[in-house]
Design a protein around this motif. Structure first.
Motif, PDB file in Angstrom:
ATOM      1  N   UNK A 192      29.397  36.784  28.559  1.00 53.19           N
ATOM      2  CA  UNK A 192      29.760  36.407  30.067  1.00 53.19           C
ATOM      3  C   UNK A 192      28.301  35.593  31.023  1.00 53.19           C
ATOM      4  N   UNK A 193      28.609  35.963  31.749  1.00 53.72           N
ATOM      5  CA  UNK A 193      27.343  35.658  33.433  1.00 53.72           C
ATOM      6  C   UNK A 193      27.694  35.943  34.729  1.00 53.72           C
ATOM      7  N   UNK A 194      26.888  35.001  35.739  1.00 54.78           N
ATOM      8  CA  UNK A 194      26.893  35.978  36.645  1.00 54.78           C
ATOM      9  C   UNK A 194      28.466  36.487  36.878  1.00 54.78           C
ATOM     10  N   UNK A 226      36.780  34.438  27.057  1.00 53.76           N
ATOM     11  CA  UNK A 226      37.635  34.602  25.937  1.00 53.76           C
ATOM     12  C   UNK A 226      37.130  33.960  24.298  1.00 53.76           C
ATOM     13  N   UNK A 227      37.970  34.608  24.136  1.00 51.74           N
ATOM     14  CA  UNK A 227      37.317  34.792  22.310  1.00 51.74           C
ATOM     15  C   UNK A 227      37.188  33.018  21.485  1.00 51.74           C
ATOM     16  N   UNK A 246      36.068  30.591  30.142  1.00 53.87           N
ATOM     17  CA  UNK A 246      35.481  31.195  31.168  1.00 53.87           C
ATOM     18  C   UNK A 246      37.111  31.917  31.895  1.00 53.87           C
ATOM     19  N   UNK A 247      36.579  33.742  32.167  1.00 53.23           N
ATOM     20  CA  UNK A 247      37.563  33.915  32.671  1.00 53.23           C
ATOM     21  C   UNK A 247      36.705  34.845  33.977  1.00 53.23           C
ATOM     22  N   UNK A 248      37.200  34.408  35.845  1.00 46.73           N
ATOM     23  CA  UNK A 248      36.281  34.995  36.449  1.00 46.73           C
ATOM     24  C   UNK A 248      37.010  36.574  36.618  1.00 46.73           C
ATOM     25  N   UNK A 249      35.700  37.518  37.062  1.00 46.81           N
ATOM     26  CA  UNK A 249      36.004  38.704  36.713  1.00 46.81           C
ATOM     27  C   UNK A 249      36.680  39.039  38.155  1.00 46.81           C
ATOM     28  N   UNK A 250      36.706  38.505  39.412  1.00 45.59           N
ATOM     29  CA  UNK A 250      37.722  37.920  40.401  1.00 45.59           C
ATOM     30  C   UNK A 250      38.887  37.668  40.052  1.00 45.59           C
TER      31      UNK A 250
END
Length: 166
Positions: free
Chosen positions: A4-6, A11-12, A16-20
């Motif tokens: 991940x990033x900040x 996902x597999x 990118x899937x945002x935490x928020x």
């Protein structure tokens, strides 16, 4: 568990899937069946590319390396993207409630335990649910960010002023 990033994890299939975005799907408004129940997220993913630095300090009990960004506690009046409130007569809701709780419970509770009480008081306390004359009730949910590695207790400190000769 993922890379991940900040602000996101992967996902597999490397999307990118945002935490928020994930957290917002678990709000009490979106899942009323879980209202009032804790939602716990264990996010095992990188939040950047830096490696955390260790430092040695003579001011640490055990003379061992500690992480550079450990032992920080940040208390926000509200969650990201939301307004914080107060009254001109009493000041900030967060500061008022925090001072009251710290004064009442410093001898028995650690700070993080008191913060749970503070969040609950501001979120659900009748005094903090609206402002006289407001069209819409003012509400806020305080939040914290912590890298504390020990329980933090407050102690009463008495200041003794001494008069020094001029």
């Amino acid at each position: 568990m993922s890379h991940g990033g900040e602000e996101y994890f992967l996902t597999k299939d490397e999307k990118e899937f945002k935490y928020a975005d994930v957290f917002s799907e678990f709000t009490n408004g979106k899942i009323p069946e879980f209202a009032g129940r804790p939602k716990v997220f264990l996010m095992q993913s990188c939040k950047g590319k830096e490696v955390q630095n260790e430092i040695l300090s003579d001011h640490v009990r055990e003379q061992c390396p500690i992480l550079d960004d450990s032992d920080i506690l940040v208390i926000w009046a509200t969650t990201p993207g939301c307004k914080a409130f107060g009254r001109s007569s009493d000041g900030s809701f967060l500061i008022e409630v925090t001072i009251n709780h710290f004064q009442q419970k410093f001898a028995s509770d650690d700070v993080e335990c008191m913060l749970s009480d503070i969040r609950r008081t501001i979120a659900y306390g009748q005094k903090y649910r609206s402002t006289p004359g407001a069209n819409v009730p003012y509400r806020q949910m305080p939040c914290t960010w912590s890298t504390l590695t020990d329980k933090l207790y407050l102690i009463r400190y008495q200041c003794v002023l001494q008069k020094y000769p001029r």
